[in-house]
Design a protein around this motif. Sequence first.
Motif, PDB file in Angstrom:
ATOM      1  N   ALA A   1      28.327  14.866  99.971  1.00 18.86           N
ATOM      2  CA  ALA A   1      28.908  16.213  99.911  1.00 18.86           C
ATOM      3  C   ALA A   1      29.756  16.310  98.645  1.00 18.86           C
ATOM      4  CB  ALA A   1      29.744  16.482 101.151  1.00 18.86           C
ATOM      5  N   PHE A   2      29.176  16.849  97.587  1.00 22.47           N
ATOM      6  CA  PHE A   2      29.850  16.875  96.293  1.00 22.47           C
ATOM      7  C   PHE A   2      30.861  18.014  96.206  1.00 22.47           C
ATOM      8  CE2 PHE A   2      26.143  14.371  95.060  1.00 22.47           C
ATOM      9  CZ  PHE A   2      26.711  13.431  94.219  1.00 22.47           C
ATOM     10  N   SER A   3      31.981  17.708  95.581  1.00 22.35           N
ATOM     11  CA  SER A   3      32.953  18.706  95.159  1.00 22.35           C
ATOM     12  C   SER A   3      32.929  18.759  93.635  1.00 22.35           C
ATOM     13  CB  SER A   3      34.359  18.344  95.654  1.00 22.35           C
ATOM     14  OG  SER A   3      34.401  18.276  97.060  1.00 22.35           O
ATOM     15  N   ILE A   4      33.561  19.777  93.061  1.00 22.44           N
ATOM     16  CA  ILE A   4      33.572  19.936  91.604  1.00 22.44           C
ATOM     17  C   ILE A   4      35.009  19.944  91.106  1.00 22.44           C
ATOM     18  CG2 ILE A   4      32.891  21.359  89.641  1.00 22.44           C
ATOM     19  CD1 ILE A   4      30.711  22.566  91.346  1.00 22.44           C
ATOM     20  N   LEU A   5      35.272  19.087  90.136  1.00 26.66           N
ATOM     21  CA  LEU A   5      36.552  19.065  89.435  1.00 26.66           C
ATOM     22  C   LEU A   5      36.304  19.621  88.038  1.00 26.66           C
ATOM     23  CD1 LEU A   5      39.515  18.207  89.003  1.00 26.66           C
ATOM     24  CD2 LEU A   5      38.662  15.913  88.443  1.00 26.66           C
ATOM     25  N   GLN A   6      36.902  20.756  87.728  1.00 28.27           N
ATOM     26  CA  GLN A   6      36.685  21.392  86.434  1.00 28.27           C
ATOM     27  C   GLN A   6      37.752  20.966  85.435  1.00 28.27           C
ATOM     28  OE1 GLN A   6      36.401  25.654  87.024  1.00 28.27           O
ATOM     29  NE2 GLN A   6      34.198  25.526  87.420  1.00 28.27           N
ATOM     30  N   THR A   7      37.300  20.557  84.259  1.00 29.96           N
ATOM     31  CA  THR A   7      38.182  20.266  83.134  1.00 29.96           C
ATOM     32  C   THR A   7      37.809  21.237  82.014  1.00 29.96           C
ATOM     33  OG1 THR A   7      36.737  18.677  82.009  1.00 29.96           O
ATOM     34  CG2 THR A   7      38.070  17.836  83.838  1.00 29.96           C
ATOM     35  N   PRO A   8      38.516  21.256  80.909  1.00 29.97           N
ATOM     36  CA  PRO A   8      38.176  22.225  79.852  1.00 29.97           C
ATOM     37  C   PRO A   8      36.728  22.164  79.382  1.00 29.97           C
ATOM     38  CG  PRO A   8      40.337  21.305  79.437  1.00 29.97           C
ATOM     39  CD  PRO A   8      39.782  20.556  80.607  1.00 29.97           C
ATOM     40  N   HIS A   9      36.106  20.975  79.400  1.00 28.68           N
ATOM     41  CA  HIS A   9      34.764  20.851  78.832  1.00 28.68           C
ATOM     42  C   HIS A   9      33.734  20.263  79.792  1.00 28.68           C
ATOM     43  CE1 HIS A   9      37.588  20.723  75.344  1.00 28.68           C
ATOM     44  NE2 HIS A   9      36.758  21.649  74.921  1.00 28.68           N
ATOM     45  N   PHE A  10      34.137  19.947  81.034  1.00 29.52           N
ATOM     46  CA  PHE A  10      33.215  19.301  81.961  1.00 29.52           C
ATOM     47  C   PHE A  10      33.378  19.847  83.374  1.00 29.52           C
ATOM     48  CE2 PHE A  10      34.033  16.275  78.566  1.00 29.52           C
ATOM     49  CZ  PHE A  10      32.749  15.878  78.216  1.00 29.52           C
ATOM     50  N   ASP A  11      32.275  19.865  84.112  1.00 27.17           N
ATOM     51  CA  ASP A  11      32.282  20.027  85.562  1.00 27.17           C
ATOM     52  C   ASP A  11      31.982  18.658  86.155  1.00 27.17           C
ATOM     53  OD1 ASP A  11      32.795  22.758  85.608  1.00 27.17           O
ATOM     54  OD2 ASP A  11      30.671  23.293  85.541  1.00 27.17           O
ATOM     55  N   ILE A  12      32.982  18.040  86.779  1.00 20.34           N
ATOM     56  CA  ILE A  12      32.842  16.692  87.324  1.00 20.34           C
ATOM     57  C   ILE A  12      32.449  16.799  88.797  1.00 20.34           C
ATOM     58  CG2 ILE A  12      33.934  14.459  87.654  1.00 20.34           C
ATOM     59  CD1 ILE A  12      33.837  15.240  84.727  1.00 20.34           C
ATOM     60  N   TYR A  13      31.267  16.336  89.153  1.00 15.00           N
ATOM     61  CA  TYR A  13      30.795  16.341  90.534  1.00 15.00           C
ATOM     62  C   TYR A  13      31.105  14.979  91.163  1.00 15.00           C
ATOM     63  CZ  TYR A  13      28.150  20.604  89.492  1.00 15.00           C
ATOM     64  OH  TYR A  13      27.791  21.886  89.144  1.00 15.00           O
TER      65      TYR A  13
END
Length: 525
Positions: free
Chosen positions: A25-37
């Motif tokens: 069950a992936f969540s997304i961590l958004q940074t200025p240049h990446f979507d981290i799953y």
Amino acid sequence: MLLLSSAPADAQYFGRNKVQYDRFAFSILQTPHFDIYYYASEHDAARIAAQLAERWYARLSVTLDHKFARRQPVILYASHSHFAQTSIIPQMIGDGIGGFTDHFAGRVVLPFAAGLGETDHVLGHEIVHAFQRDILRQRGRSLAMLPLWFAEGMAEYLSVRELDANTRMWLRDSADADKLPTIAQLDDPRWFPYRYGQALWDFLAAKYGETTIVKALESRANGGAIGRLKDATGKDAATLSKEWHEFIRVATAARSARSDKSEADKNDARLTRIIGPEQNGGRMNVAPSISPDGRYVVFLSERDGYSVDVFLADAATGTVVRKLLSTAADAHFDSLQFIESAGAWDPKGRRFALATLRDGHPELTIFDMPDGEVRQELAVPGVDQIFSPTWSPSGAELAFSALKGGVTDLFAIDVATGHLRELTTDAYSDLQPSWSPDGQRLVFATDRFSSSLSRLSFGRYELAILDLATLMVHPLGGRSSGKNIDPHWSPDGASVYFVSDAGGISNLHRVDVATGQVAQVTDVA
């Protein structure tokens, strides 16, 4: 794609189909240049990876003079066994693959490695591919059309920034044998593209400046990858090859002086190869483990051509006695983790423990020896991947290193009851434990004395001792340069033998536990 070994791919998963044992069950961590799953069990490690990704972006956007137009997706898995189940690509993912970048959708996909330092390296390597893909697509070109030595070599150079000891080993052997490839020959798969490609870009950056990398990527010249290099440097392939060969010979010529040469030379005279490509083994023969009485050696090899299997051999001659385990014959075994792990004999030589993956989950497989029958399959719930087990002197427990939530710590398990103890609990990399003869300590390799978690800087591996009564960790040291790994106690517990690549070449060394004095034992050129 980052390849961690040059083992033949067909020998890793002959006749196998990709199986998905887990649902994430992936969540997304958004940074200025990446979507981290990421998923819940790797939450803390994913936040560290997000910082590492942004640091790579800051470096590479300057070096490559390019910025992403949108956030780049990065998909993280807590272990290689989870990563191997990914549905992003249909192909089987062998143990030697450390990560990949999807050329079509641009997704960076990787597992956490056995140490945040290596995770940082793989992440940087794959983000280079994301930049390459973006730059080329803007010019109507495809990354998939470039040869591996060009694309992978560039990614390895930019993520390492030096000729590391492993690459120098490849280059030194080729230079000593006077068999260095020309640039035109690098398309031949016999020349490992990651190592030789890395060395080529290291040369080009040193000789012509790092702007050569950008010029080569942006070039619209004809002639494929070599045409790009000619356009970027103004030199033809023959001239560049000649200059590159001279660069390699100079870079690999220096050897560090030793003050203890006599002991190493004395031991070198006794070295005899018993297993090799044309002598009892295959092209890859790894993870040797000698029985306590010195009669047998267990090793992993693809000598039969179908898979990486476990063999028992006579230690004096190398003659194979029997095959202990075949992943091709038993579909329940997914992996023997031959890249980062080795098995261990119990003190009496009657049992052999091996870290395996069975039906997607880590376990310790214990064999009766020397007949090779599987005696016990010990599940280890709560960890994601197991490395390098070691027996307690009593034979009642096994200690090992394991990935849990994206970081590597030390654990011990009771073989009879399955009770698990966590011995270290931090984000430092703790690997390759060895149990002391008195049963009171573990020696292991760690980056905790050379790394800073607050600065996310990862240093070289040194040796440490864990007191099992207090769980306190004390530095043991090793060579003051290079990495120090794979420690093993002497029978009397007074010394620890280990491998160090100080001076650029991996050799066996010994450290006195009481004084910390180090002596080199072998001098393998």
